[in-house]
Design a protein around this motif. Structure first.
Motif, PDB file in Angstrom:
ATOM      1  N   ALA A   1       0.878  -1.223   0.093  1.00  0.00           N
ATOM      2  CA  ALA A   1       0.068  -0.041  -0.163  1.00  0.00           C
ATOM      3  C   ALA A   1       0.957   1.165   0.061  1.00  0.00           C
ATOM      4  O   ALA A   1       0.573   2.283  -0.681  1.00  0.00           O
ATOM      5  N   GLY A   2       1.980   1.366   0.797  1.00  0.00           N
ATOM      6  CA  GLY A   2       2.907   2.370   0.819  1.00  0.00           C
ATOM      7  C   GLY A   2       3.619   2.567  -0.666  1.00  0.00           C
ATOM      8  O   GLY A   2       3.488   3.549  -1.234  1.00  0.00           O
ATOM      9  N   GLU A   3       4.002   1.523  -1.174  1.00  0.00           N
ATOM     10  CA  GLU A   3       4.615   1.640  -2.572  1.00  0.00           C
ATOM     11  C   GLU A   3       3.374   2.320  -3.602  1.00  0.00           C
ATOM     12  O   GLU A   3       3.838   3.144  -4.282  1.00  0.00           O
ATOM     13  N   ARG A   4       2.233   2.093  -3.538  1.00  0.00           N
ATOM     14  CA  ARG A   4       1.214   2.392  -4.595  1.00  0.00           C
ATOM     15  C   ARG A   4       0.802   3.609  -4.058  1.00  0.00           C
ATOM     16  O   ARG A   4       0.936   4.558  -5.152  1.00  0.00           O
ATOM     17  N   GLN A   5       0.902   4.281  -2.936  1.00  0.00           N
ATOM     18  CA  GLN A   5       0.389   5.547  -2.754  1.00  0.00           C
ATOM     19  C   GLN A   5       1.790   6.390  -3.076  1.00  0.00           C
ATOM     20  O   GLN A   5       1.584   7.510  -3.581  1.00  0.00           O
ATOM     21  N   ILE A   6       2.850   6.003  -2.673  1.00  0.00           N
ATOM     22  CA  ILE A   6       4.270   6.778  -3.026  1.00  0.00           C
ATOM     23  C   ILE A   6       4.202   7.052  -4.561  1.00  0.00           C
ATOM     24  O   ILE A   6       4.328   8.181  -5.095  1.00  0.00           O
ATOM     25  N   GLU A   7       3.909   6.240  -5.312  1.00  0.00           N
ATOM     26  CA  GLU A   7       3.708   6.124  -6.552  1.00  0.00           C
ATOM     27  C   GLU A   7       2.805   7.250  -7.312  1.00  0.00           C
ATOM     28  O   GLU A   7       3.075   7.951  -8.249  1.00  0.00           O
ATOM     29  N   ASP A   8       1.636   7.193  -6.634  1.00  0.00           N
ATOM     30  CA  ASP A   8       0.708   8.130  -7.007  1.00  0.00           C
ATOM     31  C   ASP A   8       1.044   9.464  -6.740  1.00  0.00           C
ATOM     32  O   ASP A   8       0.909  10.414  -7.505  1.00  0.00           O
ATOM     33  N   SER A   9       2.052   9.650  -5.571  1.00  0.00           N
ATOM     34  CA  SER A   9       2.335  10.963  -5.372  1.00  0.00           C
ATOM     35  C   SER A   9       3.404  11.447  -6.367  1.00  0.00           C
ATOM     36  O   SER A   9       3.290  12.612  -6.896  1.00  0.00           O
ATOM     37  N   PHE A  10       4.118  10.680  -6.904  1.00  0.00           N
ATOM     38  CA  PHE A  10       5.284  11.008  -7.947  1.00  0.00           C
ATOM     39  C   PHE A  10       4.399  11.645  -9.120  1.00  0.00           C
ATOM     40  O   PHE A  10       4.494  12.621  -9.618  1.00  0.00           O
ATOM     41  N   LYS A  11       3.130  10.943  -9.524  1.00  0.00           N
ATOM     42  CA  LYS A  11       2.263  11.247 -10.510  1.00  0.00           C
ATOM     43  C   LYS A  11       1.514  12.488 -10.405  1.00  0.00           C
ATOM     44  O   LYS A  11       1.606  13.331 -11.208  1.00  0.00           O
ATOM     45  N   ALA A  12       1.041  12.614  -9.261  1.00  0.00           N
ATOM     46  CA  ALA A  12       0.206  13.690  -8.856  1.00  0.00           C
ATOM     47  C   ALA A  12       1.262  15.050  -8.863  1.00  0.00           C
ATOM     48  O   ALA A  12       0.731  16.040  -9.211  1.00  0.00           O
ATOM     49  N   LEU A  13       2.301  14.916  -8.225  1.00  0.00           N
ATOM     50  CA  LEU A  13       3.255  16.045  -8.148  1.00  0.00           C
ATOM     51  C   LEU A  13       4.097  16.273  -9.404  1.00  0.00           C
ATOM     52  O   LEU A  13       4.836  17.252  -9.630  1.00  0.00           O
ATOM     53  N   GLN A  14       3.771  15.516 -10.468  1.00  0.00           N
ATOM     54  CA  GLN A  14       4.536  15.476 -11.875  1.00  0.00           C
ATOM     55  C   GLN A  14       5.926  15.678 -11.639  1.00  0.00           C
ATOM     56  O   GLN A  14       6.542  16.667 -12.267  1.00  0.00           O
ATOM     57  N   SER A  15       6.271  14.767 -10.924  1.00  0.00           N
ATOM     58  CA  SER A  15       7.798  14.963 -10.553  1.00  0.00           C
ATOM     59  C   SER A  15       8.616  13.611 -10.566  1.00  0.00           C
ATOM     60  O   SER A  15       7.884  12.432 -10.230  1.00  0.00           O
ATOM     61  N   GLU A  16       9.779  13.304 -11.123  1.00  0.00           N
ATOM     62  CA  GLU A  16      10.387  12.074 -11.441  1.00  0.00           C
ATOM     63  C   GLU A  16      11.170  11.858  -9.871  1.00  0.00           C
ATOM     64  O   GLU A  16      11.709  10.765  -9.424  1.00  0.00           O
ATOM     65  N   ASN A  17      11.366  13.034  -9.141  1.00  0.00           N
ATOM     66  CA  ASN A  17      12.033  12.886  -7.834  1.00  0.00           C
ATOM     67  C   ASN A  17      11.300  13.862  -6.859  1.00  0.00           C
ATOM     68  O   ASN A  17      10.642  14.784  -7.488  1.00  0.00           O
ATOM     69  N   ILE A  18      11.238  13.353  -5.589  1.00  0.00           N
ATOM     70  CA  ILE A  18      10.588  14.416  -4.310  1.00  0.00           C
ATOM     71  C   ILE A  18      11.828  14.515  -3.532  1.00  0.00           C
ATOM     72  O   ILE A  18      12.678  13.559  -2.900  1.00  0.00           O
TER      73      ILE A  18
END
Length: 306
Positions: free
Chosen positions: A123-140
Motif C-alpha cells: 500500500a505504501g508503494e502504491r501511494q508513493i507512486e501516486d504521489s510522484f504522478k500527482a506532483l508531476q515529478s520524477e524525484n521528490i
C-alpha cells in the motif's frame, strides 16, 4: 475562527513586490533576503518560511480557486522561498501542487515535501507512486511517514527510495503535542531520519521541552506545522493592537510576530503555514526577514498572547 485580515498591519501598505507588483499592489518584499537554515544531514540550506497545503489546496485543479493559488506559488518563489509541504490525505492538494508547478514553470525551483500514510509495504508503494504522478515529478525532495502510521515499514521503504535517488530526504510527522514522546522515541530508535515535522507555536510549546533540543543535538531538521493553531491564534489577540515593541524585531503584523517567535528557536529549520490567500503568503514571507526575538522579546510575545 477569526479572520486573519483583521490583524494585518502596515507591512501591506508599502511598495509593490518587484516581480509581482501587478498581482499584489501595496506589498513590499526584498528579494533574496529570507533567513536560511541548514539541513543538518546534508548542509543544504532552506529558507525558513515554507508553505503548507492542508485544507487550502484541496480544490478542483480545474476550478477558479487555482488563480489565487497560482499567485501564492509565484509569491513564494519571488520571495526566495521554495518549500511546499503536502500529503495524499489532503484531498486534491498533491494534484493541485503538481498542476501549479507546471503552470508556474517551477520545475527544479521547489523543494517538494509529501507524506506516506499507508499500512503495509504494498500500500505504501502504491501511494508513493501516486504521489510522484500527482506532483508531476520524477524525484521528490522529502517524503515523511505521516502521523507515524506503520512507521517501521514505511521508513524502510523510504530508505530504499533514497538509496535509488528518487527521494532525497526522509522523515516522520505528527500534529499533536500528545504525540511528541512517540516522535522522540522513533527518532531515538530509527536510523537515517533527516526531518521531523510537528506542531509548535506560542500557544503550543511542548516541543521546547525535549523534541527541539533533541533535534538540535542529533542534527535532525525540523518542520513546524500549526503555527497559528489553525487560525485560533488570531482570536487570542483580536482586541489588541500590534505592540510598539514589535518594531524591534521588524514585525509589522501579528502573523509575523507569531512566526518570528517560532523561528527564534535555532532548532527550527522552517515553518510551513498554510494559505490560499496571496496577501497572507506575502505577510508570512516577511516574517523570515530582519531581526528575530531574543529571550526577553520572546517573553513579551508570550505575555501579549496571554
Amino acid at each position: 475562527m477569526y479572520p486573519r485580515r483583521q490583524f494585518l498591519q502596515g507591512s501591506l501598505s508599502l511598495a509593490a513586490l518587484a516581480a509581482l507588483g501587478p498581482l499584489l499592489p501595496g506589498i513590499s518584499f526584498a528579494a533574496d533576503s529570507l533567513i536560511r537554515r541548514a539541513i543538518p544531514s546534508s548542509g543544504e540550506t532552506l529558507p525558513v518560511i515554507g508553505l503548507g497545503t492542508s485544507r487550502t489546496f484541496n480544490v478542483d485543479p480545474g476550478g477558479a480557486e487555482m488563480g489565487d493559488l497560482l499567485e501564492v506559488l509565484r509569491l513564494l518563489l519571488a520571495g526566495d522561498a521554495r518549500l511546499i509541504d503536502t500529503a495524499p490525505s489532503y484531498g486534491n492538494a498533491e494534484r493541485v501542487t503538481g498542476e501549479l508547478k507546471a503552470r508556474a514553470n517551477a520545475e527544479g525551483k521547489l523543494f517538494l515535501a509529501t507524506k506516506v500514510s499507508s499500512t503495509g509495504r504494498a500500500a505504501g508503494e502504491r501511494q508513493i507512486e501516486d504521489s510522484f504522478k500527482a506532483l508531476q515529478s520524477e524525484n521528490i525532495d522529502l517524503i515523511q511517514v505521516h502521523n507515524l502510521q506503520d512507521t517501521a515499514t514505511q521508513l524502510q521503504l523510504l530508505r530504499e527510495l533514497k538509496e535509488q535517488g528518487r527521494v532525497r530526504y526522509i522523515g516522520v510527522t505528527h500534529y499533536l503535542e500528545s504525540a511528541h514522546d512517540a516522535l522522540l522515541a522513533v527518532l531515538q530508535k530509527e536510523q537515517g531520519i533527516d526531518f521531523v515535522q510537528f506542531n509548535y507555536s506560542v500557544g503550543e510549546r511542548n516541543a521546547e521541552r525535549r523534541l527541539l533540543p533533541y533535534c538540535a543535538d542529533k542534527g535532525i531538521a525540523t518542520l513546524i506545522n500549526r503555527p497559528f493553531l489553525r487560525g485560533q491564534a488570531f482570536a487570542r489577540v483580536r482586541q489588541q493592537p500590534l505592540p510598539d515593541w514589535a518594531a524591534e524585531i521588524d514585525a509589522t503584523s501579528w502573523a509575523q510576530l507569531l512566526l518570528k517567535f517560532i523561528l527564534a528557536d535555532p532548532a527550527v529549520t522552517a515553518v510551513i503555514p498554510a494559505t490560499s490567500t496571496p496577501r497572507y503568503m506575502a505577510d508570512n514571507l516577511l516574517a523570515g526577514q530582519g531581526r528575530l526575538p531574543d529571550a526577553r522579546q520572546r517573553q513579551l510575545i508570550v505575555d501579549a498572547f496571554g
